[in-house]
Write a protein that holds these residues in place. Sequence first.
Motif, PDB file in Angstrom:
ATOM      1  N   GLY A 169       0.816  -1.205   0.000  1.00 41.89           N
ATOM      2  CA  GLY A 169       0.000   0.000   0.000  1.00 41.89           C
ATOM      3  C   GLY A 169       0.851   1.257   0.000  1.00 41.89           C
ATOM      4  N   GLN A 200       1.713   2.184  -3.469  1.00 37.05           N
ATOM      5  CA  GLN A 200       0.593   2.841  -4.138  1.00 37.05           C
ATOM      6  C   GLN A 200       0.483   4.302  -3.722  1.00 37.05           C
ATOM      7  N   VAL A 237      -4.504   6.479  -6.779  1.00 42.26           N
ATOM      8  CA  VAL A 237      -5.021   5.153  -6.436  1.00 42.26           C
ATOM      9  C   VAL A 237      -6.497   5.137  -6.785  1.00 42.26           C
ATOM     10  N   ASP A 265     -10.114   3.035  -7.209  1.00 37.29           N
ATOM     11  CA  ASP A 265     -10.877   1.878  -6.746  1.00 37.29           C
ATOM     12  C   ASP A 265     -12.313   1.991  -7.270  1.00 37.29           C
ATOM     13  N   GLU A 306     -11.908  -1.860  -1.542  1.00 36.52           N
ATOM     14  CA  GLU A 306     -11.524  -1.616  -0.154  1.00 36.52           C
ATOM     15  C   GLU A 306     -12.545  -0.771   0.616  1.00 36.52           C
ATOM     16  N   THR A 354      -2.213   3.295  -9.680  1.00 35.86           N
ATOM     17  CA  THR A 354      -2.674   1.982  -9.231  1.00 35.86           C
ATOM     18  C   THR A 354      -4.181   1.856  -9.422  1.00 35.86           C
ATOM     19  N   LEU A 382      -7.218  -0.786  -8.350  1.00 33.96           N
ATOM     20  CA  LEU A 382      -7.562  -1.940  -7.522  1.00 33.96           C
ATOM     21  C   LEU A 382      -8.496  -2.871  -8.277  1.00 33.96           C
ATOM     22  N   LYS A 383      -8.181  -4.168  -8.211  1.00 32.48           N
ATOM     23  CA  LYS A 383      -8.935  -5.204  -8.923  1.00 32.48           C
ATOM     24  C   LYS A 383      -9.505  -6.210  -7.925  1.00 32.48           C
ATOM     25  N   LYS A 402      -7.228 -10.908  -5.852  1.00 28.34           N
ATOM     26  CA  LYS A 402      -6.063 -10.600  -5.020  1.00 28.34           C
ATOM     27  C   LYS A 402      -4.842 -11.385  -5.505  1.00 28.34           C
ATOM     28  N   HIS A 436      -1.903  -8.387  -2.429  1.00 31.83           N
ATOM     29  CA  HIS A 436      -2.434  -7.075  -2.810  1.00 31.83           C
ATOM     30  C   HIS A 436      -3.478  -7.220  -3.916  1.00 31.83           C
ATOM     31  N   CYS A 437      -4.385  -6.252  -3.936  1.00 30.86           N
ATOM     32  CA  CYS A 437      -5.393  -6.174  -4.991  1.00 30.86           C
ATOM     33  C   CYS A 437      -5.009  -5.161  -6.069  1.00 30.86           C
ATOM     34  N   GLY A 438      -4.037  -4.329  -5.784  1.00 28.22           N
ATOM     35  CA  GLY A 438      -3.683  -3.269  -6.723  1.00 28.22           C
ATOM     36  C   GLY A 438      -2.807  -3.749  -7.862  1.00 28.22           C
TER      37      GLY A 438
END
Length: 506
Positions: free
Chosen positions: A341, A344, A350, A352, A357, A373, A375-376, A379, A403-405
């Motif tokens: 994080g 990011q 960032v 999302d 999140e 970044t 987020l997807k 993970k 991470h999800c990013g």
Amino acid sequence: MAGSATSRQIPQARCLMVQGTTSDAGKSTLVAGLARLLYRRGACLAPFKPQNMALNSAVTCDGGEIGRAQALQAQACGLQPHTDMNPVLLKPASDTGAQVIIQGKAIGTMQALDYHHYKNTARQAVFESFARLQAHYGFVLVEGAGSPAEINLRANDIANMGFAEAADCPVILIADIDRGGVFAHLVGTLDLLSESEQARVIGFVINRFRGDIALLQPGLDWLEARTGKPVLGVVPYLPDFHLDAEDAISRQPPPAQAALNIVVPVLPRISNHTDFDALRLHPAVNLHFVSVREPLPPCDLVILPGSKNVRADLALLKQHDWHTMLDRHLRYGGKLMGICGGLQMLGERVEDPEGIEAEPGSETGFGYLALHTHLKPHKQLYNRQGQVHLAEHSAAFNGYEIHCGISAGPALDKPLLRVERECGWHPEGAVSADGQILATYMHGIFDHPQALQLLLEWAGLAVQDNQPFDLATRRERELERLADTLEAHLKPDWLAQLYASAGAAP
């Protein structure tokens, strides 16, 4: 059907559960110590925590995610961590919501009330995993969560007595005397349990005792007479003891000879702060955890850690003027690093859009690195090995990604790492053009002695102070020390029953 406390001490039981009167009473530590004690006597056993709430996690050998404490307990048992060892993991993303991970895979974020209704589904996963462990191992050491006397959480409980009753598992209750009020904790907890749950408790362990045991003995005698339960042991306070924390951040005075000062802001949703254990234990490093609301103290290196809610934690840092403080830190020659994080946050934005999140949206980053970044939902969970590359030097590392990013941008054209993957070596992370800023998704990067030395040298630690420090060796030494302590301070007759139950050498 519940039996008596006496009957549950006989060697037929194939499991034992440790529950605590409070969070951080010593449940994780006692399970790890008993696991190592049984393992070195030849027992075939595994750790298990039905439900865990923690932001420190580990990647398992089957490609999932479990609590960090269960990964440590697996090591104590001589095993690789597996998702069955912690089938339900809750990672708080806000005060009322958490990401729910079932048997290693994130299924989404739920509010507390929604998860309460989901518990019956979670229960199925818990008992599937427990059954598999019992089928593969001769004995299972189970860790509870929080306290079994949390009345508001008793309905559909899968973390403490709800599990123990369904699995017919005997229970030890542990309390921390260092906090004070140990007799009230134990008696009060026991009194709040149902009759069958009380019968399930086979005894007490008192943790972190300092002083002359003779002064405690009258209280122990009273406790046994009052409850009809034996005190199975009084475990002494172990100075300078360290094992991976489940969640709480341990703060301690800096080493007397600290030559390098490192600051880590304690974000509200800080995750995997075990990344910094090697720094905290290094004899030449003063690792200082500071509140995001505090001014940034003078230091050589600032590390932005991982976060379970990057946008919210990033916004809070900016709200408390960390951008200005980091600008000043860099202007005076300080170093800056971001992990997961933190990487990011060091970028430009960032995003999302799917609300992975929190609520969908985006947040402007600090802008020190030319990357952004996204987020997807899926993970990234990988154990990795490779090399750190800085200037003309390189060093091996082992680490893991959670991470999800997905980050992209020209800053990644100058990578920090070369990571071994199935199809060859791949670049990872970023080094700024002036070499002052590093960023990586890799957790555990400081744990390898050679990588630690190289990174500390980059941060400014003089060569004469930069002696090798091996966290893995320290962890093994602490597990052995813990097992020796338990062997010396738990009642021999009860240990003999435990060895028989687990198929260990007497």
